[in-house]
Design a protein around this motif. Structure first.
Motif, PDB file in Angstrom:
ATOM      1  N   TYR A 247       0.833  -1.202   0.000  1.00  0.00           N
ATOM      2  CA  TYR A 247       0.000   0.000   0.000  1.00  0.00           C
ATOM      3  C   TYR A 247       0.870   1.257   0.000  1.00  0.00           C
ATOM      4  O   TYR A 247       1.720   1.452   0.861  1.00  0.00           O
TER       5      TYR A 247
ATOM      6  N   ILE B 257       0.542  -0.552  -4.685  1.00  0.00           N
ATOM      7  CA  ILE B 257      -0.891  -0.268  -4.723  1.00  0.00           C
ATOM      8  C   ILE B 257      -1.088   1.208  -4.394  1.00  0.00           C
ATOM      9  O   ILE B 257      -0.675   1.675  -3.326  1.00  0.00           O
ATOM     10  N   GLU B 258      -1.688   1.937  -5.326  1.00  0.00           N
ATOM     11  CA  GLU B 258      -1.885   3.374  -5.132  1.00  0.00           C
ATOM     12  C   GLU B 258      -2.930   3.632  -4.050  1.00  0.00           C
ATOM     13  O   GLU B 258      -3.977   2.985  -4.006  1.00  0.00           O
ATOM     14  N   LYS B 259      -2.645   4.576  -3.191  1.00  0.00           N
ATOM     15  CA  LYS B 259      -3.566   4.912  -2.115  1.00  0.00           C
ATOM     16  C   LYS B 259      -4.828   5.570  -2.664  1.00  0.00           C
ATOM     17  O   LYS B 259      -4.793   6.238  -3.696  1.00  0.00           O
ATOM     18  N   SER B 260      -5.935   5.373  -1.943  1.00  0.00           N
ATOM     19  CA  SER B 260      -7.198   6.013  -2.328  1.00  0.00           C
ATOM     20  C   SER B 260      -8.052   6.175  -1.084  1.00  0.00           C
ATOM     21  O   SER B 260      -7.892   5.430  -0.101  1.00  0.00           O
TER      22      SER B 260
ATOM     23  N   ARG C 248       0.459  -4.605 -11.081  1.00  0.00           N
ATOM     24  CA  ARG C 248      -0.107  -3.570 -10.226  1.00  0.00           C
ATOM     25  C   ARG C 248      -1.628  -3.482 -10.302  1.00  0.00           C
ATOM     26  O   ARG C 248      -2.313  -3.348  -9.287  1.00  0.00           O
ATOM     27  N   GLU C 249      -2.174  -3.530 -11.517  1.00  0.00           N
ATOM     28  CA  GLU C 249      -3.619  -3.386 -11.666  1.00  0.00           C
ATOM     29  C   GLU C 249      -4.365  -4.505 -10.936  1.00  0.00           C
ATOM     30  O   GLU C 249      -5.369  -4.273 -10.255  1.00  0.00           O
TER      31      GLU C 249
ATOM     32  N   THR D 258      -4.158  -4.124  -7.104  1.00  0.00           N
ATOM     33  CA  THR D 258      -5.086  -3.118  -6.591  1.00  0.00           C
ATOM     34  C   THR D 258      -6.508  -3.655  -6.535  1.00  0.00           C
ATOM     35  O   THR D 258      -7.226  -3.461  -5.538  1.00  0.00           O
ATOM     36  N   GLU D 259      -6.944  -4.332  -7.598  1.00  0.00           N
ATOM     37  CA  GLU D 259      -8.300  -4.860  -7.639  1.00  0.00           C
ATOM     38  C   GLU D 259      -8.502  -5.940  -6.579  1.00  0.00           C
ATOM     39  O   GLU D 259      -9.528  -5.973  -5.888  1.00  0.00           O
TER      40      GLU D 259
ATOM     41  N   TYR E  95      -6.768  -6.290  -3.820  1.00  0.00           N
ATOM     42  CA  TYR E  95      -6.661  -5.664  -2.503  1.00  0.00           C
ATOM     43  C   TYR E  95      -8.007  -5.071  -2.095  1.00  0.00           C
ATOM     44  O   TYR E  95      -8.474  -5.266  -0.969  1.00  0.00           O
ATOM     45  N   LYS E  96      -8.656  -4.383  -3.012  1.00  0.00           N
ATOM     46  CA  LYS E  96      -9.976  -3.826  -2.738  1.00  0.00           C
ATOM     47  C   LYS E  96     -10.979  -4.934  -2.430  1.00  0.00           C
ATOM     48  O   LYS E  96     -11.736  -4.844  -1.452  1.00  0.00           O
TER      49      LYS E  96
END
Length: 279
Positions: A54, A58-61, A245-246, A249-250, A252-253
């Protein structure tokens, strides 16, 4: 001892003796039972430091921040540790697996070793894993369902996978003789418990492989065969954390949402409900 004597001795045994002591004839205090069922053990943490996820890969949001804050640090650490080790270069292909217990055992082994993608071919039988065996491990996996063998094979080969069918034939190669060092990505195809892999899957595969056997048995149960194949792949270094990466991220969400007991009201309250289609 005769059954009658055994029943009498157990009935007369002190109440603080467990069954094993009663059967063996030994006397002593009751042993504390492990919280884990027999045969199960907590996942071992990796011996090497894992790369930060994170804020790095994984980009923060704001939505991820919200989900992270709702979990205990220990739970969050475990999720990130497992995700960092997730492997995308090994895929499990199950063709017409009919027995729910076999299906569940295959999935549980694959997930436990760090696999992520499962391709399911359902031209005859549908995959219906037994929930009591999977222990919900299938929630953390990504499934790709195919209703034609060709569509599965085309998809795998277009993505650069070497397809290996687990099938006994004159051209089959023993598993320990395959040079996996020269293979970047591999998809293992396992067929129906009685019929094996289909003729079409056999023809479309890049090679057929078998587990060397030294006994009188002529085959392994499919769940055992899956475990042997995957364990060998892990021993030769094929299982490594390598998701892009993509996908990280998916996943992780998705995993953070799964880890929350009641995520929908939480996300809707903060205006994120419409962003997650699978809630």
């Amino acid at each position: 001892p005769p059954a009658s004597r055994l029943l009498v001795s157990m009935a007369m045994a002190p109440q603080n003796m467990d069954v094993a002591d009663q059967l063996s004839g030994s006397v002593g205090p009751r042993r504390k039972l492990s919280k884990n069922p027999v045969g199960l053990a907590p996942a071992r943490e990796p011996d090497v430091d894992l790369p930060a996820l994170y804020g790095e890969r994984i980009e923060k949001s704001p939505m991820l921040d919200l989900l992270r804050e709702s979990l205990k640090p220990s739970r969050l650490e475990r999720i990130e540790s497992r995700l960092a080790q997730r492997c995308g270069s090994v895929r499990l292909v199950l063709e017409n697996i009919s027995d729910e217990h076999n299906a569940a055992a295959c999935l549980r082994t694959f997930e436990g070793l760090g696999g992520q993608h499962v391709d399911v071919i359902e031209t005859v039988d549908h995959l219906r894993p037994c929930r009591s065996v999977t222990k919900s491990c299938d929630r953390w996996l990504t499934f790709h369902r195919h209703y034609r063998v060709d569509s599965c094979m085309d998809s795998l080969k277009d993505q650069g996978y070497t397809v290996i069918a687990t099938h006994l034939s004159e051209e089959s190669v023993p598993l320990d003789e395959i040079e996996f060092a020269s293979i970047d990505k591999v998809a293992l195809v396992f067929g129906n418990e009685r019929r094996g892999v289909s003729k079409l899957a056999e023809r479309r595969a890049d090679m057929c492989a078998v587990v060397p056997m030294a006994g009188f048995s002529q085959s392994f149960n499919i769940s055992v065969a899956v475990a042997l194949f995957l364990s060998h792949l892990r021993s030769v270094g094929m299982f490594a954390g390598n998701l892009h990466r993509e996908e990280l991220t998916e996943l992780y969400k998705r995993w953070l949402i799964l880890a929350n007991k009641n995520p929908k009201p939480l996300l809707e309250k903060h205006g994120f409900g419409e962003e997650v289609a699978y809630l």
